[in-house]
Design an enzyme around this catalytic site. Sequence first.
Site, PDB file in Angstrom:
ATOM      1  N   ASP A 107       0.838  -1.200   0.000  1.00  0.00           N
ATOM      2  CA  ASP A 107       0.000   0.000   0.000  1.00  0.00           C
ATOM      3  C   ASP A 107       0.876   1.254   0.000  1.00  0.00           C
ATOM      4  O   ASP A 107       2.039   1.216   0.406  1.00  0.00           O
ATOM      5  CB  ASP A 107      -0.901   0.022   1.245  1.00  0.00           C
ATOM      6  CG  ASP A 107      -1.883  -1.135   1.235  1.00  0.00           C
ATOM      7  OD1 ASP A 107      -2.151  -1.675   0.149  1.00  0.00           O
ATOM      8  OD2 ASP A 107      -2.369  -1.495   2.331  1.00  0.00           O
TER       9      ASP A 107
HETATM   10  N1  URA Z   1      -1.334  -5.838   4.008  1.00  0.00           N
HETATM   11  C1  URA Z   1      -1.830  -4.579   3.925  1.00  0.00           C
HETATM   12  O1  URA Z   1      -2.893  -4.286   4.460  1.00  0.00           O
HETATM   13  N2  URA Z   1      -1.121  -3.681   3.225  1.00  0.00           N
HETATM   14  C2  URA Z   1       0.065  -3.933   2.660  1.00  0.00           C
HETATM   15  O2  URA Z   1       0.684  -3.042   2.064  1.00  0.00           O
HETATM   16  C3  URA Z   1       0.573  -5.245   2.752  1.00  0.00           C
HETATM   17  C4  URA Z   1      -0.146  -6.186   3.444  1.00  0.00           C
END
Ligand code: URA
Length: 236
Positions: A107
Amino acid sequence: MNIIKRIDRIISEQTNYSRKEIKKLISRGLIYVNNKQVKKTECKFDEKDISLKIGAEEIDIKNHIYLILNKPKGFVSTTDVIKENSVLNLLPERYKKRNLFPAGRLDKDTTGLMIITNDGQFAHNILAPNKHVKKVYEVKIDIPVSSIMKEGFEKGIKLNDGVCKPAILNIKEKYTAEVILSEGRYHQIKRMFGCYGAKVIELNRICIGNLYLPENLKIGDVRELTENELLMIQEK
Ligand code: URA
């Protein structure tokens, strides 16, 4: 598979020389393919099957590239480089024409270990849930981490897109934990903690397979993986 390309394209992808400079090198007689002087920029070769020299320098032709990035916050796992904050815009110029993509998404606000490659099979090998390659995250949440969460993670959390594979939650401190996943669903860790009314405040990936984020790879730094690291990352 043959990869037939013009010599100027091969050289520009494998080195920092511009097309203009390559043209000059060719006209000065400094380019050799399979020990024969190349006379024209239009000459085509199978890049998988040549030896290349510029002057006396032997160029090691690489078809696949494997980069490790310590992803900073604010960068997006997209190949759309028009977006200023694509992770690909963190790469040195010489990698920009190599069809690279992030092997697995993090993310925008997640930091840590990210692999960038142009090897689709390799990406599949580390991402597909049936390959069981683990990913380890450090997490900070806004409420105390509980043993109820730990048990739920181990059983398999039910999300709206199905039941997650069992995950390990190691409680570190009141608000921090380590989570080990072997799959990668959209916002998975945030949604898993969301089931307990918890919000993820910090998320940092520290390991894929058996490869931990190297201590000397600072946030925003990128470099090629070594042969040994390439093996470690695919280990179960
Ligand atoms: N889980 C999440 O919620 N975000 C990420 O970036 C990776 C794993």
